[in-house]
Design a protein around this motif. Structure first.
Motif, PDB file in Angstrom:
ATOM      1  N   ARG A  47      -7.965   8.024  -0.443  1.00  0.00           N
ATOM      2  CA  ARG A  47      -9.262   7.331  -0.415  1.00  0.00           C
ATOM      3  C   ARG A  47      -9.979   7.433   0.915  1.00  0.00           C
ATOM      4  O   ARG A  47     -11.187   7.226   0.993  1.00  0.00           O
ATOM      5  N   CYS A  84     -19.959   0.544  15.153  1.00  0.00           N
ATOM      6  CA  CYS A  84     -19.636   1.981  15.129  1.00  0.00           C
ATOM      7  C   CYS A  84     -20.794   2.851  15.603  1.00  0.00           C
ATOM      8  O   CYS A  84     -20.619   4.042  15.826  1.00  0.00           O
ATOM      9  N   VAL A 101     -20.533  -1.015   2.231  1.00  0.00           N
ATOM     10  CA  VAL A 101     -20.566  -0.162   3.430  1.00  0.00           C
ATOM     11  C   VAL A 101     -20.695   1.307   3.001  1.00  0.00           C
ATOM     12  O   VAL A 101     -21.476   2.070   3.586  1.00  0.00           O
ATOM     13  N   HIS A 118     -19.705   9.725  12.669  1.00  0.00           N
ATOM     14  CA  HIS A 118     -18.723   8.658  12.894  1.00  0.00           C
ATOM     15  C   HIS A 118     -17.605   8.808  11.855  1.00  0.00           C
ATOM     16  O   HIS A 118     -17.864   8.974  10.658  1.00  0.00           O
ATOM     17  N   SER A 140      -6.923  -4.233   2.397  1.00  0.00           N
ATOM     18  CA  SER A 140      -8.161  -3.494   2.174  1.00  0.00           C
ATOM     19  C   SER A 140      -8.849  -3.111   3.487  1.00  0.00           C
ATOM     20  O   SER A 140      -9.716  -2.238   3.502  1.00  0.00           O
ATOM     21  N   THR A 196       0.859  -1.180   0.000  1.00  0.00           N
ATOM     22  CA  THR A 196       0.000   0.000   0.000  1.00  0.00           C
ATOM     23  C   THR A 196       0.898   1.232   0.000  1.00  0.00           C
ATOM     24  O   THR A 196       2.120   1.119  -0.084  1.00  0.00           O
ATOM     25  N   PHE A 211     -22.892   5.022  12.464  1.00  0.00           N
ATOM     26  CA  PHE A 211     -23.346   3.994  11.522  1.00  0.00           C
ATOM     27  C   PHE A 211     -22.276   2.926  11.443  1.00  0.00           C
ATOM     28  O   PHE A 211     -21.095   3.216  11.578  1.00  0.00           O
ATOM     29  N   VAL A 248      -5.603  -0.969   6.891  1.00  0.00           N
ATOM     30  CA  VAL A 248      -5.159   0.436   6.839  1.00  0.00           C
ATOM     31  C   VAL A 248      -6.210   1.393   7.417  1.00  0.00           C
ATOM     32  O   VAL A 248      -5.923   2.574   7.626  1.00  0.00           O
TER      33      VAL A 248
HETATM   34  N1  ACO Z   1      -3.539  -0.004  -0.744  1.00  0.00           N
HETATM   35  C1  ACO Z   1      -3.440  -0.131  -2.075  1.00  0.00           C
HETATM   36  N2  ACO Z   1      -4.381  -0.699  -2.820  1.00  0.00           N
HETATM   37  C2  ACO Z   1      -5.466  -1.192  -2.191  1.00  0.00           C
HETATM   38  C3  ACO Z   1      -5.637  -1.109  -0.802  1.00  0.00           C
HETATM   39  C4  ACO Z   1      -4.608  -0.491  -0.072  1.00  0.00           C
HETATM   40  N3  ACO Z   1      -4.665  -0.358   1.266  1.00  0.00           N
HETATM   41  N4  ACO Z   1      -6.808  -1.687  -0.477  1.00  0.00           N
HETATM   42  C5  ACO Z   1      -7.379  -2.099  -1.619  1.00  0.00           C
HETATM   43  N5  ACO Z   1      -6.571  -1.810  -2.659  1.00  0.00           N
HETATM   44  C6  ACO Z   1      -6.765  -2.083  -4.064  1.00  0.00           C
HETATM   45  C7  ACO Z   1      -7.735  -3.228  -4.308  1.00  0.00           C
HETATM   46  O1  ACO Z   1      -7.052  -4.465  -4.239  1.00  0.00           O
HETATM   47  C8  ACO Z   1      -8.199  -2.914  -5.709  1.00  0.00           C
HETATM   48  O2  ACO Z   1      -7.224  -3.332  -6.606  1.00  0.00           O
HETATM   49  P1  ACO Z   1      -7.665  -4.009  -8.012  1.00  0.00           P
HETATM   50  O3  ACO Z   1      -8.445  -2.936  -8.730  1.00  0.00           O
HETATM   51  O4  ACO Z   1      -6.350  -4.323  -8.637  1.00  0.00           O
HETATM   52  O5  ACO Z   1      -8.496  -5.183  -7.652  1.00  0.00           O
HETATM   53  C9  ACO Z   1      -8.218  -1.391  -5.746  1.00  0.00           C
HETATM   54  O6  ACO Z   1      -7.383  -0.955  -4.660  1.00  0.00           O
HETATM   55  C10 ACO Z   1      -9.598  -0.800  -5.570  1.00  0.00           C
HETATM   56  O7  ACO Z   1     -10.213  -1.461  -4.471  1.00  0.00           O
HETATM   57  P2  ACO Z   1     -11.633  -1.067  -4.009  1.00  0.00           P
HETATM   58  O8  ACO Z   1     -12.028  -1.883  -2.828  1.00  0.00           O
HETATM   59  O9  ACO Z   1     -12.554  -1.005  -5.185  1.00  0.00           O
HETATM   60  O10 ACO Z   1     -11.310   0.405  -3.507  1.00  0.00           O
HETATM   61  P3  ACO Z   1     -12.321   1.569  -3.256  1.00  0.00           P
HETATM   62  O11 ACO Z   1     -12.036   2.661  -4.191  1.00  0.00           O
HETATM   63  O12 ACO Z   1     -13.720   1.085  -3.108  1.00  0.00           O
HETATM   64  O13 ACO Z   1     -11.841   2.057  -1.833  1.00  0.00           O
HETATM   65  C11 ACO Z   1     -12.472   1.850   0.469  1.00  0.00           C
HETATM   66  C12 ACO Z   1     -11.846   1.161  -0.718  1.00  0.00           C
HETATM   67  C13 ACO Z   1     -11.632   3.067   0.839  1.00  0.00           C
HETATM   68  C14 ACO Z   1     -12.499   0.886   1.648  1.00  0.00           C
HETATM   69  C15 ACO Z   1     -13.902   2.273   0.080  1.00  0.00           C
HETATM   70  O14 ACO Z   1     -14.625   1.181  -0.436  1.00  0.00           O
HETATM   71  C16 ACO Z   1     -14.648   2.838   1.191  1.00  0.00           C
HETATM   72  O15 ACO Z   1     -14.399   3.955   1.579  1.00  0.00           O
HETATM   73  N6  ACO Z   1     -15.618   2.091   1.755  1.00  0.00           N
HETATM   74  C17 ACO Z   1     -16.280   2.454   2.938  1.00  0.00           C
HETATM   75  C18 ACO Z   1     -15.900   1.463   3.926  1.00  0.00           C
HETATM   76  C19 ACO Z   1     -15.437   2.041   5.208  1.00  0.00           C
HETATM   77  O16 ACO Z   1     -15.227   3.202   5.403  1.00  0.00           O
HETATM   78  N7  ACO Z   1     -15.309   1.135   6.120  1.00  0.00           N
HETATM   79  C20 ACO Z   1     -14.875   1.493   7.398  1.00  0.00           C
HETATM   80  C21 ACO Z   1     -15.450   0.563   8.337  1.00  0.00           C
HETATM   81  S1  ACO Z   1     -17.131   0.568   8.329  1.00  0.00           S
HETATM   82  C22 ACO Z   1     -17.669   1.686   9.352  1.00  0.00           C
HETATM   83  O17 ACO Z   1     -16.955   2.237  10.124  1.00  0.00           O
HETATM   84  C23 ACO Z   1     -19.071   2.018   9.255  1.00  0.00           C
END
Ligand code: ACO
Length: 320
Positions: A36, A111, A215, A247, A151, A28, A307, A154
């Motif tokens: 992101r 959360c 999510v 949150h 994923s 990463t 949430f 971090v």
């Molecule tokens: N570093 C580098 N690359 C990564 C990482 C990382 N840490 N994590 C995932 N990737 C890669 C994936 O493997 C994927 O690669 P690929 O295209 O070759 O397959 C690419 O990045 C895109 O992955 P996505 O999962 O589609 O990434 P997205 O743009 O959706 O961002 C994220 C991921 C930031 C988690 C986003 O989906 C998000 O914000 N979701 C909300 C979830 C959240 O906030 N959860 C927190 C907990 S829940 C809560 O508190 C309510």
């Protein structure tokens, strides 16, 4: 009579883990994580458990409120990373702070835990059963995160925040909670396997798994809906809301919610940069930061919104 926040306290472990540190253990980069999510660093506990963090946040909240531990009638700890199945983390906190007259229990609402705890206290206050309560959101998610899964690993951090609530003339105006168990798979951490003498398997601890996009979709729909609903049913104008305290899951979620509410970003304070997603601790951690910066004035109307896994959501409209 209603619940008023009489004091806020927060505590985080001292070890700072930056995005660059994480880039040494998974593939990463600081650029990927910060662009992101808005996260630059988080705290990770190496010595203290959830109840240690919770107890220290509780002591600080009690001091801020000018309330003695023995004056507490109730302690509710929201956590999804307790140190033990039992005793509850709330009972451990009770013992650590000497709140000898309090009933104490944990709730599991991920959360949304801090908001759900506040709702429960409000019920006890409205019924006249209790007068003084301590609610805490505390997590050591670092022990349930899969450190090989870039994923999720971090995103999260450890920390605790607490509030002393008193039954007074003004404070909480209205609140709501909701759940949708059909979406539970989107964010999951199993704690049980069928490990017993019949299956011959050993019990295993599970790690967190997440469908990030699911999510994201859930949050940017439910959060503005619940906030709009609170505003509407209390005939409050958006101009009267000083801050929306969401949150701290992800900067992009907060920005998307602000856009949907058509409200400016300066009404959405954030601390995700420093602490990552601390789950149920994030709202009191943010409130504590705002209090320290002198951002909240008596009479300010604010909305708190949590949430998370379950899926669950909850919001509170209150006068500071
Ligand atoms: N570093 C580098 N690359 C990564 C990482 C990382 N840490 N994590 C995932 N990737 C890669 C994936 O493997 C994927 O690669 P690929 O295209 O070759 O397959 C690419 O990045 C895109 O992955 P996505 O999962 O589609 O990434 P997205 O743009 O959706 O961002 C994220 C991921 C930031 C988690 C986003 O989906 C998000 O914000 N979701 C909300 C979830 C959240 O906030 N959860 C927190 C907990 S829940 C809560 O508190 C309510």
């Amino acid at each position: 009579m209603t619940a008023r926040i009489a004091g806020i306290g927060a505590y985080v472990p001292e070890t700072i883990v930056t995005n660059d540190d994480l880039a040494k253990i998974v593939e990463t980069s600081d650029e990927w994580i910060s662009s992101r999510t808005g996260i630059r660093e988080r705290r990770i506990s190496t010595k203290e458990g959830t109840s240690d963090l919770a107890a220290e946040a509780a002591r600080r909240a009690l001091e801020a409120a000018g309330v003695k531990p023995e004056e507490l009638d109730l302690i509710i700890l929201g956590t999804s990373s307790p140190d033990c199945n039992y005793p509850s983390g709330a009972c451990e906190v009770q013992a650590k702070i000497g709140a000898v007259n309090a009933a104490a229990f944990d709730i599991s609402a991920a959360c949304s835990g801090f908001i759900f705890a506040m709702n429960i206290v409000q019920g006890f206050f409205k019924s006249g059963i209790y007068q003084t309560a301590l609610i805490i959101g505390a997590e050591t998610l670092s022990k349930v995160v899969d450190w090989d899964d870039r994923s999720t690993c971090v995103l999260f951090g450890d920390g605790a925040g607490a509030a002393v609530l008193k039954n007074e003339e003004s404070g909480i105006i209205d609140m709501l909670m909701g759940s949708d168990g059909t979406k539970g798979e989107a964010l999951k951490c199993t704690s049980r396997s069928l490990g017993n003498f019949l299956t011959g398997e050993r019990p295993e601890l599970g790690f967190m798994t997440m469908d990030g996009q699911e999510v994201f979709r859930f949050a940017v729909k439910r959060v503005p809906e619940s906030i709009e609903s609170l505003i509407k049913r209390n005939q409050t104008a958006k101009e009267d809301i000083r801050y929306y305290i969401l949150h701290q899951a992800n900067e992009r979620i907060v920005e998307a919610v602000a856009r949907r509410l058509k409200e400016p970003m300066d009404k959405f304070p954030m601390i995700i940069e420093k602490y990552g997603n601390t789950s149920t601790a994030s709202i009191p951690l943010l409130l504590d930061d705002m209090v320290k910066k002198g951002m909240l004035k008596a009479g300010d109307k604010i909305i708190l919104s949590g949430f998370g896994a379950g899926m669950t959501w909850g919001a509170v409209l209150l006068e500071w």
